[in-house]
Design a protein around this motif. Structure first.
Motif, short mmCIF file in Angstrom:
data_model
loop_
_atom_site.label_atom_id
_atom_site.label_comp_id
_atom_site.label_asym_id
_atom_site.label_seq_id
_atom_site.Cartn_x
_atom_site.Cartn_y
_atom_site.Cartn_z
N GLY A 150 0.77 -1.19 -0.01
CA GLY A 150 -0.02 -0.02 -0.01
C GLY A 150 0.94 1.23 -0.07
O GLY A 150 2.12 1.29 -0.17
N PHE A 151 0.11 2.43 0.20
CA PHE A 151 0.65 3.60 0.16
C PHE A 151 1.89 3.99 1.10
O PHE A 151 2.95 4.20 0.62
N ILE A 152 1.66 3.67 2.44
CA ILE A 152 2.83 3.99 3.17
C ILE A 152 3.68 3.06 3.26
O ILE A 152 4.96 3.17 3.13
N ASP A 202 0.26 -8.97 1.83
CA ASP A 202 -0.63 -8.02 1.44
C ASP A 202 -1.57 -8.83 0.57
O ASP A 202 -1.25 -9.67 -0.27
N SER A 203 -2.93 -8.46 0.65
CA SER A 203 -3.76 -9.28 -0.21
C SER A 203 -4.03 -8.63 -1.63
O SER A 203 -5.01 -8.95 -2.33
N LYS A 226 -9.47 0.80 15.26
CA LYS A 226 -7.94 1.27 15.49
C LYS A 226 -7.40 1.42 16.77
O LYS A 226 -6.62 0.79 17.22
N ASP A 249 -3.97 -12.92 3.37
CA ASP A 249 -4.95 -12.14 3.96
C ASP A 249 -4.69 -12.14 5.61
O ASP A 249 -4.45 -13.20 6.17
N VAL A 250 -4.53 -11.09 6.27
CA VAL A 250 -4.31 -11.00 7.67
C VAL A 250 -5.49 -11.73 8.59
O VAL A 250 -5.40 -11.97 9.70
N VAL A 270 -2.14 11.42 6.42
CA VAL A 270 -0.85 11.01 5.59
C VAL A 270 -1.18 11.36 4.04
O VAL A 270 -2.36 10.90 3.47
N ALA A 280 -4.89 -2.82 6.65
CA ALA A 280 -5.93 -2.38 7.47
C ALA A 280 -7.12 -1.88 6.17
O ALA A 280 -6.85 -1.67 5.19
N SER A 307 0.42 0.92 12.94
CA SER A 307 -0.09 2.12 12.37
C SER A 307 -1.64 2.42 12.73
O SER A 307 -2.32 2.11 12.17
N SER A 308 -1.45 2.98 14.19
CA SER A 308 -3.03 3.59 14.35
C SER A 308 -3.31 5.13 13.84
O SER A 308 -2.46 5.41 12.95
N TYR A 328 -14.41 2.88 12.21
CA TYR A 328 -12.95 2.84 11.78
C TYR A 328 -12.04 3.06 13.00
O TYR A 328 -11.10 2.40 13.30
N SER A 345 -5.75 -5.67 -2.05
CA SER A 345 -7.19 -5.62 -1.86
C SER A 345 -7.61 -4.62 -3.27
O SER A 345 -7.01 -3.62 -3.51
N LEU A 352 0.64 -2.57 8.85
CA LEU A 352 0.11 -1.54 8.48
C LEU A 352 -1.22 -2.03 7.71
O LEU A 352 -2.18 -1.30 7.50
N HIS A 390 -5.97 -1.35 -4.79
CA HIS A 390 -5.26 -1.44 -6.06
C HIS A 390 -5.91 -1.66 -7.23
O HIS A 390 -5.42 -1.80 -8.29
#
Ligand SMILES: NC(=O)c1ccc[n+]([C@@H]2O[C@H](COP(=O)([O-])OP(=O)(O)OC[C@H]3O[C@@H](n4cnc5c(N)ncnc54)[C@H](O)[C@@H]3O)[C@@H](O)[C@H]2O)c1
Length: 379
Positions: free
Chosen positions: A12-14, A33-34, A194, A61-62, A220, A83, A126-127, A190, A36, A81, A40
């Motif tokens: 992802g981004f971060i 990472d799935s 978190k 998948d987490v 961010v 989420a 990353s909360s 959400y 998602s 990360l 993506h």
């Protein structure tokens, strides 16, 4: 410094900014990472960077125990990360947000407790600043006492009473920077997930003797943030409008403010959590430390694209949105020795430059708004 770091949600981004920094610091990376489709797109692209030396990619998948089992094998540290990240969407996809964010974090500790080789010694989470709900305020009429107004009801917002009032005297409040020790009051599903993640990481790590850092990230932004996801990322949404020559709709009166922090500074903060010899074992705000109104950021972004700002104050509102929040970043400086470097003007130029190289996405904001309206979550 060596070692293997598992980055969940690393595609992802971060993650895409953090991983090159981890590699440059001499560690190896495994990504879980799935990919998602909400983030993506149906066919993920621009992920060649994941194929570079030192990165192992597991598409998984987490929420699945077997994927965690494979992912944590031989790992020294975890940066969690992965989420679901849409605040509005979380209000009606409640079970999904709970499963991917809270339950999957619980599963991580379940697996860490059961795997034979106990190699993991540190967990970074990353909360989000959303756990605070409204930011901190002071009330001049109550001797400058620190106040934490609750979330604004649909009825109050319907009267266009945007600014929260003092919970004690109903007087006018002044926003101040929010410290990690300030009150917490999640106002969306959400945010609740978190906050649940934070407790799981704190208690799970303490009971297992692992070091941890819980980052409360502000808004961010930057290169590679998802341009497809209409549920999150105000600057992505605005950038699509600007490129389609549309007007930028400002909710409420446009004076609501956020703390916009460039992803490069966030990645530095995360990296430092891996590098400091002793984990701080606490919560750390990550922001620029500066409040910027949505009106200002929309104008500045338009200028970064070389366009005249076309702003429309819509008076629309979403239930669960906060009015103001910006971070006190003294812990970030004192405990991690990280000082945000990218100014908003410079960061928005970098972002706009990158966006211009991407295909113009479909504008799906109205669709996302209609989903909220159908559930009385937006006027
Ligand atoms: N971007 C922000 O402004 C911001 C602010 C506060 C907190 N955060 C937190 O930072 C983290 C990363 O955010 P981001 O902006 O990089 O988001 P992102 O959506 O770009 O990246 C998240 C990644 O997680 C992956 N993912 C989603 N569900 C998954 C699952 N079930 N299993 C495995 N992988 C999954 C996605 O495919 C994606 O690659 C999240 O935990 C988010 O809550 C972000």
């Amino acid at each position: 410094m060596g070692g293997l770091v598992l980055v969940t949600g690393g595609a992802g981004f971060i993650g895409s900014h953090l991983i090159p920094k981890i590699l440059a610091a001499g560690m190896r990376v495994r990504v879980l990472d799935s990919l998602s489709s909400q983030v993506h797109g149906a066919i993920p692209k621009d992920l060649q960077w994941l194929e570079q030396e030192g990165v192992e990619f597991i598409r998984g998948d987490v929420v699945l125990r077997e994927d965690w089992m494979r992912a944590v094998e031989g790992v020294d540290a975890i940066v969690h990360l992965a989420a679901e990240t849409g605040t509005g969407q979380s209000m009606y996809e409640v079970a999904r947000y709970n499963e991917v964010n809270s339950q999957a974090t619980a599963l991580m500790f379940d697996v860490l407790g059961k795997v034979e080789s106990k190699t993991v010694n540190r967990v970074l989470l990353s909360s989000s600043r959303s756990v605070y709900g409204e930011g901190a305020y002071v009330c001049p009429s109550c001797n400058g006492a620190r106040m934490y107004p609750g979330s604004r009801s649909a009825e109050v917002l319907g009267r266009e009473q945007w600014e929260p009032t003092c919970p004690q005297c109903s007087g006018t409040l002044q926003v101040v920077s929010t410290h990690e020790t300030d009150g917490v009051s999640p106002a969306s599903i959400y945010a609740a997930t978190k906050y649940a993640q934070e407790d799981l990481v704190r208690i799970g790590c303490e009971s297992m003797g692992l070091g941890y850092v819980i980052y409360r990230l502000q808004n961010v932004y930057g290169e590679r943030q998802s341009l497809n996801n209409p549920y999150t990322g105000i600057l992505s949404i605005f950038s699509t409008k600007i490129r389609r020559n549309g007007e930028l709709p400002l909710f409420e009166d446009g004076e609501e403010s956020r703390d916009f922090v460039h992803v490069d500074d966030v990645a530095d903060a995360l990296l430092q959590g891996l590098l400091v010899p002793t984990a701080p074992n606490t919560i750390i705000n990550v922001g620029s430390g500066v409040a910027t109104s949505v009106k200002e950021v929309a104008s500045e972004l338009s200028r970064a694209f070389g366009s005249e700002p076309k702003l429309v104050v819509t008076g629309q509102f979403r239930v669960g949105d906060i009015r103001h929040n910006y971070a006190d970043i003294s812990r970030l400086k004192n405990l991690l020795n990280v000082e945000p470097k990218v100014t908003l003007a410079a960061g928005l130029k970098r972002f706009a430059h990158w966006v211009e190289e991407q295909p113009v996405p479909e504008d799906r904001l109205e669709q996302a708004n209609n989903e909220l309206r159908a559930r009385n979550l937006m006027n």
